[in-house]
Design a protein around this motif. Sequence first.
Motif, PDB file in Angstrom:
ATOM      1  N   HIS A 227       0.826  -1.209   0.000  1.00  0.00           N
ATOM      2  CA  HIS A 227       0.000   0.000   0.000  1.00  0.00           C
ATOM      3  C   HIS A 227       0.865   1.267   0.000  1.00  0.00           C
ATOM      4  CE1 HIS A 227      -3.047  -2.966   1.090  1.00  0.00           C
ATOM      5  NE2 HIS A 227      -3.959  -2.061   0.799  1.00  0.00           N
ATOM      6  N   HIS A 228       1.938   1.222   0.750  1.00  0.00           N
ATOM      7  CA  HIS A 228       2.841   2.379   0.823  1.00  0.00           C
ATOM      8  C   HIS A 228       3.444   2.676  -0.546  1.00  0.00           C
ATOM      9  CE1 HIS A 228       6.835   4.220   1.364  1.00  0.00           C
ATOM     10  NE2 HIS A 228       6.230   4.930   2.300  1.00  0.00           N
ATOM     11  N   ASP A 229       3.911   1.638  -1.214  1.00  0.00           N
ATOM     12  CA  ASP A 229       4.551   1.822  -2.534  1.00  0.00           C
ATOM     13  C   ASP A 229       3.543   2.338  -3.556  1.00  0.00           C
ATOM     14  OD1 ASP A 229       6.798   0.896  -1.343  1.00  0.00           O
ATOM     15  OD2 ASP A 229       7.012  -0.912  -2.573  1.00  0.00           O
ATOM     16  N   LEU A 230       2.340   1.799  -3.481  1.00  0.00           N
ATOM     17  CA  LEU A 230       1.315   2.230  -4.430  1.00  0.00           C
ATOM     18  C   LEU A 230       0.895   3.671  -4.139  1.00  0.00           C
ATOM     19  CD1 LEU A 230      -0.252   1.223  -6.837  1.00  0.00           C
ATOM     20  CD2 LEU A 230      -1.889   0.155  -5.275  1.00  0.00           C
ATOM     21  N   ALA A 231       0.774   4.011  -2.866  1.00  0.00           N
ATOM     22  CA  ALA A 231       0.437   5.392  -2.507  1.00  0.00           C
ATOM     23  C   ALA A 231       1.507   6.350  -3.044  1.00  0.00           C
ATOM     24  CB  ALA A 231       0.299   5.523  -0.993  1.00  0.00           C
ATOM     25  N   ALA A 232       2.770   5.908  -3.030  1.00  0.00           N
ATOM     26  CA  ALA A 232       3.858   6.758  -3.552  1.00  0.00           C
ATOM     27  C   ALA A 232       3.683   6.993  -5.050  1.00  0.00           C
ATOM     28  CB  ALA A 232       5.213   6.091  -3.267  1.00  0.00           C
ATOM     29  N   VAL A 233       3.173   6.007  -5.765  1.00  0.00           N
ATOM     30  CA  VAL A 233       2.914   6.192  -7.205  1.00  0.00           C
ATOM     31  C   VAL A 233       1.805   7.237  -7.398  1.00  0.00           C
ATOM     32  CG1 VAL A 233       2.205   5.063  -9.354  1.00  0.00           C
ATOM     33  CG2 VAL A 233       3.672   3.840  -7.741  1.00  0.00           C
ATOM     34  N   PHE A 234       0.770   7.155  -6.569  1.00  0.00           N
ATOM     35  CA  PHE A 234      -0.295   8.166  -6.673  1.00  0.00           C
ATOM     36  C   PHE A 234       0.256   9.559  -6.363  1.00  0.00           C
ATOM     37  CE2 PHE A 234      -3.205   4.601  -6.649  1.00  0.00           C
ATOM     38  CZ  PHE A 234      -4.202   5.051  -7.495  1.00  0.00           C
ATOM     39  N   THR A 235       1.138   9.646  -5.382  1.00  0.00           N
ATOM     40  CA  THR A 235       1.726  10.948  -5.040  1.00  0.00           C
ATOM     41  C   THR A 235       2.542  11.471  -6.227  1.00  0.00           C
ATOM     42  OG1 THR A 235       1.822  10.361  -2.717  1.00  0.00           O
ATOM     43  CG2 THR A 235       3.278  12.134  -3.435  1.00  0.00           C
ATOM     44  N   GLU A 236       3.313  10.579  -6.838  1.00  0.00           N
ATOM     45  CA  GLU A 236       4.158  10.982  -7.975  1.00  0.00           C
ATOM     46  C   GLU A 236       3.306  11.467  -9.159  1.00  0.00           C
ATOM     47  OE1 GLU A 236       6.629   7.779  -9.333  1.00  0.00           O
ATOM     48  OE2 GLU A 236       7.133   8.839 -11.189  1.00  0.00           O
ATOM     49  N   TRP A 237       2.168  10.820  -9.386  1.00  0.00           N
ATOM     50  CA  TRP A 237       1.345  11.138 -10.557  1.00  0.00           C
ATOM     51  C   TRP A 237       0.231  12.141 -10.236  1.00  0.00           C
ATOM     52  CZ3 TRP A 237       1.590   9.133 -15.676  1.00  0.00           C
ATOM     53  CH2 TRP A 237       2.657   8.262 -15.886  1.00  0.00           C
TER      54      TRP A 237
END
Length: 270
Positions: A227-237
């Motif tokens: 979840h943390h890694d995926l949330a980071a992708v949302f933050t990046e995009w």
Amino acid sequence: MTTSSATSTWAAGDYPAMARRLAPAAERAVAAAEPGPGTTVLDVGCGTGNAALAAALTGAAVTAADPTPQLLAIAARRAREADLPIAFQTADADHLTGTYDRVLTVFGAMYAPDAARAADALARCCAPGGRIVTAAWTPDGFMAAANRAMGAYLPPPPAGAQPPTRWGDEAFLRGLFPGHAVTTTTERVRFTFDSPLAAAEFWVRTAGHVQAERARLQAEGAWPALHHDLAAVFTEWNRAAGPGTDPDVRVDAAYLLAVVRPVPDAVRRG
Ligand SMILES: C[S@@+](CC[C@H](N)C(=O)[O-])C[C@H]1O[C@@H](n2cnc3c(N)ncnc32)[C@H](O)[C@@H]1O
């Protein structure tokens, strides 16, 4: 019909919740297909029926096919509730039958294991003078980035497997339809969420292939990291104005929309 585990995982998550957010792409694809009274339509990989229902609303005679019975059942229920006479088939892109004026596939055929074979089947089902419309996530877009983040936690794909997002690459797509006239545009589905973590939770909840690995990932203690890694992708995009704005996360996921027309007397793959 296919019953492979690759297709059955579509029913393991809350895909219908994702499908509701993808409805604008189906409507866009149907608009590009221009069905109407007197035309026949095949929706390949129809899922919960977004494109099939939109096409049926134009007065076209619609058949909808998907290898995942649980999603087909939802599509059939939606058709009944909307009083739309759609015919349903449990079939993957390799096992299509019939000929139709319009052949649609919205994020569907891209998941077939053999892209060329699936494309040939779409072409075979398209009547002379007809039209195929495909929608597929782009290989350099948000969906591919989110899939990479989740893929790090999943078993490796089978040997030789190719990414479904190839269908979102214009050159690759053109190569799938030799002897056809192909026009493309890049479109976007906008996703909004209250926070990157809420976005990641939604994504994981709706992703059947991730839910299928949930017990293992939880046992390994990897569930929060996913979840943390995926949330980071949302933050990046994230293209929202910034924290505290409404919505806090706004991501535009690009997809290639293609209109494919058979060219008379063209040479096709045998
Ligand atoms: C992302 S969903 C898209 C569903 C629907 N078209 C929509 O726009 O909501 C992918 C769909 O492709 C189906 N699918 C998986 N493998 C397929 C294959 N080989 N041929 C056709 N459809 C397939 C799944 O069962 C699922 O319903």
